[in-house]
Design an enzyme around this catalytic site. Structure first.
Site, PDB file in Angstrom:
ATOM      1  N   ASP A 189      63.932  52.598  92.373  1.00 38.25           N
ATOM      2  CA  ASP A 189      63.236  51.199  92.748  1.00 38.25           C
ATOM      3  C   ASP A 189      64.378  50.309  92.898  1.00 38.25           C
ATOM      4  O   ASP A 189      65.297  49.903  91.882  1.00 38.25           O
ATOM      5  CB  ASP A 189      62.676  51.103  91.142  1.00 38.25           C
ATOM      6  CG  ASP A 189      61.651  49.955  91.212  1.00 38.25           C
ATOM      7  OD1 ASP A 189      61.965  49.069  92.143  1.00 38.25           O
ATOM      8  OD2 ASP A 189      60.927  49.684  90.361  1.00 38.25           O
ATOM      9  N   HIS A 190      64.131  49.575  94.153  1.00 37.06           N
ATOM     10  CA  HIS A 190      65.187  48.714  94.545  1.00 37.06           C
ATOM     11  C   HIS A 190      65.189  47.214  93.402  1.00 37.06           C
ATOM     12  O   HIS A 190      66.106  46.433  93.504  1.00 37.06           O
ATOM     13  CB  HIS A 190      65.267  48.290  95.942  1.00 37.06           C
ATOM     14  CG  HIS A 190      66.595  47.971  96.638  1.00 37.06           C
ATOM     15  ND1 HIS A 190      67.543  47.518  96.039  1.00 37.06           N
ATOM     16  CD2 HIS A 190      67.117  48.128  97.738  1.00 37.06           C
ATOM     17  CE1 HIS A 190      68.540  47.238  96.662  1.00 37.06           C
ATOM     18  NE2 HIS A 190      68.261  47.787  97.799  1.00 37.06           N
ATOM     19  N   ARG A 191      64.350  47.164  92.937  1.00 36.71           N
ATOM     20  CA  ARG A 191      63.896  45.790  91.984  1.00 36.71           C
ATOM     21  C   ARG A 191      65.002  46.150  90.660  1.00 36.71           C
ATOM     22  O   ARG A 191      65.541  44.982  90.404  1.00 36.71           O
ATOM     23  CB  ARG A 191      62.558  45.724  91.554  1.00 36.71           C
ATOM     24  CG  ARG A 191      61.359  45.563  92.536  1.00 36.71           C
ATOM     25  CD  ARG A 191      60.140  45.660  92.155  1.00 36.71           C
ATOM     26  NE  ARG A 191      59.881  46.926  91.419  1.00 36.71           N
ATOM     27  CZ  ARG A 191      58.658  47.196  90.752  1.00 36.71           C
ATOM     28  NH1 ARG A 191      57.893  46.154  90.831  1.00 36.71           N
ATOM     29  NH2 ARG A 191      58.476  48.381  90.329  1.00 36.71           N
ATOM     30  N   ALA A 192      65.438  47.323  90.687  1.00 37.99           N
ATOM     31  CA  ALA A 192      65.990  47.580  89.033  1.00 37.99           C
ATOM     32  C   ALA A 192      67.359  48.243  89.370  1.00 37.99           C
ATOM     33  O   ALA A 192      68.322  47.907  88.624  1.00 37.99           O
ATOM     34  CB  ALA A 192      65.043  48.264  88.297  1.00 37.99           C
ATOM     35  N   PRO A 252      59.339  49.188  95.847  1.00 38.18           N
ATOM     36  CA  PRO A 252      60.149  49.159  97.003  1.00 38.18           C
ATOM     37  C   PRO A 252      61.094  50.240  96.817  1.00 38.18           C
ATOM     38  O   PRO A 252      62.250  50.276  96.356  1.00 38.18           O
ATOM     39  CB  PRO A 252      60.891  47.860  97.130  1.00 38.18           C
ATOM     40  CG  PRO A 252      60.850  47.416  95.591  1.00 38.18           C
ATOM     41  CD  PRO A 252      59.623  47.918  95.104  1.00 38.18           C
TER      42      PRO A 252
END
Length: 432
Positions: free
Chosen positions: A402-405, A231
């Site tokens: 990276d929107h997860r991190a 993402p």
């Protein structure tokens, strides 16, 4: 006493290589550390060094052999007059005639990845060489539909897979993937993409088809996987760079060193990462790994494709040292002489297209890194200074994260710090 010389594991994600040239002949004396052969990986050419003093008694893998697996006995080194013990058959694929090679070559496709870049944790699927295997041997191997699709996506010849039963199964393919350090979590996604019908390419007019290099095939796989499975979010800002350009001119006028705008950007990014360390990270699937060392990859265009040499330990280096390392690495990249440790395991990437007049670039992440910075051209534009329009120079920057991190606020804090450093670059000069 004779010693088997086995192909080393050059990178964590290396599956196979091409043994392009022998630099020594059978019977030649060799010294420990002396280059005796050259192999081609998906990114560059690497010289293999003799593990000990002696004589090259026997060459087991001929020059030009493709798909040589790590651990294969490629030669025997011993004392003068020593005889070579029989070596296990080498798992290689002999060079194909041009017509046959063209028939089995995957369709051409466009990193980083860049790099192509082998990551700290091997990226699933992307570490394999071809994206599809369509040899005659594969077509004759009995396999379940799922196993055949998994092997095709991972670039594994079905004929090379040890079979436990009467045909290749999903479990057989997964065992091979594990042995090569390749995960299977993203294979269903990749298989779905591979199963989709290709866009029809019209054969009209006069045209020329160019087979993709190994580097470009891997880059295409990694970028497609990155864009589909990560993402991305993007943050853009414009920086006034008049003081940065003045600093560069002042440093270069001293005659001690010649630096580029890219050198200054790398130094600025290193300082900004020190202030916002969360952007110097990798997504683990169930957590985030934040690195203390700031190892910055800089995208370099080569005739074979894009590669990203890595400047190590940027948090400890002044601008002059960064400039020296980057010049040396870029030259080796263009000549195809980078060693695997010189283009793998970066923690942050910079892609600068400003020299081509591109004002903004929205780059694609190079997993497992969580951030990549796109750098645009410096433009002469009117800017507002104390309520008055004055001439100035502005550069566009785009961060892909990276929107997860990385949260949006974290990315914004990094861009804020980077902009401050670029617009008031005394800290860059002093390394503060």
């Amino acid at each position: 006493m004779a010693t088997e010389f086995r192909l080393p594991q050059l990178t964590e994600s290396m599956a196979t290589v091409k043994l392009s040239t022998w630099l020594k002949r059978e019977g030649d004396a060799v010294k420990k550390g002396e280059p005796i052969a050259e192999v081609e990986t998906d990114k560059t050419s690497v010289e293999l060094e003799a593990p000990e003093d002696g004589v090259l008694v026997k060459i087991h893998v001929a020059a030009g052999s493709d798909k040589v697996a790590a651990g294969t006995v490629i030669a025997t080194i011993g004392a003068a007059g020593a005889s070579a013990p029989p070596a296990a058959p080498a798992k290689v694929e002999a060079p194909k005639p041009a017509a046959q090679a063209a028939a089995s070559q995957p369709a051409a496709s466009q990193t980083a990845a860049p790099q192509a870049v082998a990551p700290a944790a091997p990226a699933p699927v992307a570490a394999s060489a071809p994206a599809a295997v369509t040899t005659a041997s594969t077509a004759k191997v009995p396999a379940t539909a799922l196993a055949a699709k998994m092997a095709q996506v991972a670039g594994i010849d079905l004929a090379s897979i040890p079979v436990q039963g009467r045909r290749v199964t999903k479990a057989d393919v997964e065992a091979v993937l594990r042995s090569r350090g390749i995960g299977t979590r993203t294979l269903p996604l990749a298989a779905a993409a591979a199963a989709a019908p290709a866009f029809p390419v019209p054969a009209i007019g006069v045209f020329e088809d160019t087979p993709a290099t190994a580097m470009r095939r891997v880059t295409a796989q990694r970028l497609q996987q990155s864009k589909q499975s990560i993402p991305h979010f993007y943050l853009q800002t414009n920086c006034r760079v008049d003081r940065l350009l003045a600093l560069r001119q002042q440093i270069n006028a001293s005659g001690a060193v010649k630096i580029t705008v890219t050198d200054l950007i790398v130094a600025a990014v290193a300082l900004a990462v020190r202030r916002v360390p969360a952007v110097n990270s990798a997504w683990l699937g169930d957590g985030v790994r934040v690195y203390q060392s700031i190892d910055i990859a800089v995208a370099v265009a080569t005739p074979q494709g894009l590669i990203t040499p890595v400047v190590r330990g940027c948090e400890q280096k002044p601008v002059a040292a960064i400039s020296r390392d980057l010049k040396e690495l870029s030259e080796k990249a263009r000549n195809g002489k980078l060693k695997p440790e010189e283009y793998t395991n970066a923690t942050f990437t910079i892609s600068n297209l400003g020299m081509y007049g591109v004002t903004n670039i929205t780059p694609i992440l190079n997993p497992p890194q969580c951030c990549i910075l796109g750098v645009g051209a410096t433009e002469a534009v009117p800017v507002v200074e104390d309520g008055t329009l004055v001439p100035g120079h502005v550069m566009g920057l785009t961060l892909a994260a990276d929107h997860r991190a990385v949260d949006g606020v974290t990315g914004a804090e990094f861009m804020q710090q980077l902009r401050k450093l670029i617009e008031d670059p005394i800290a860059i000069a002093l390394g503060l």
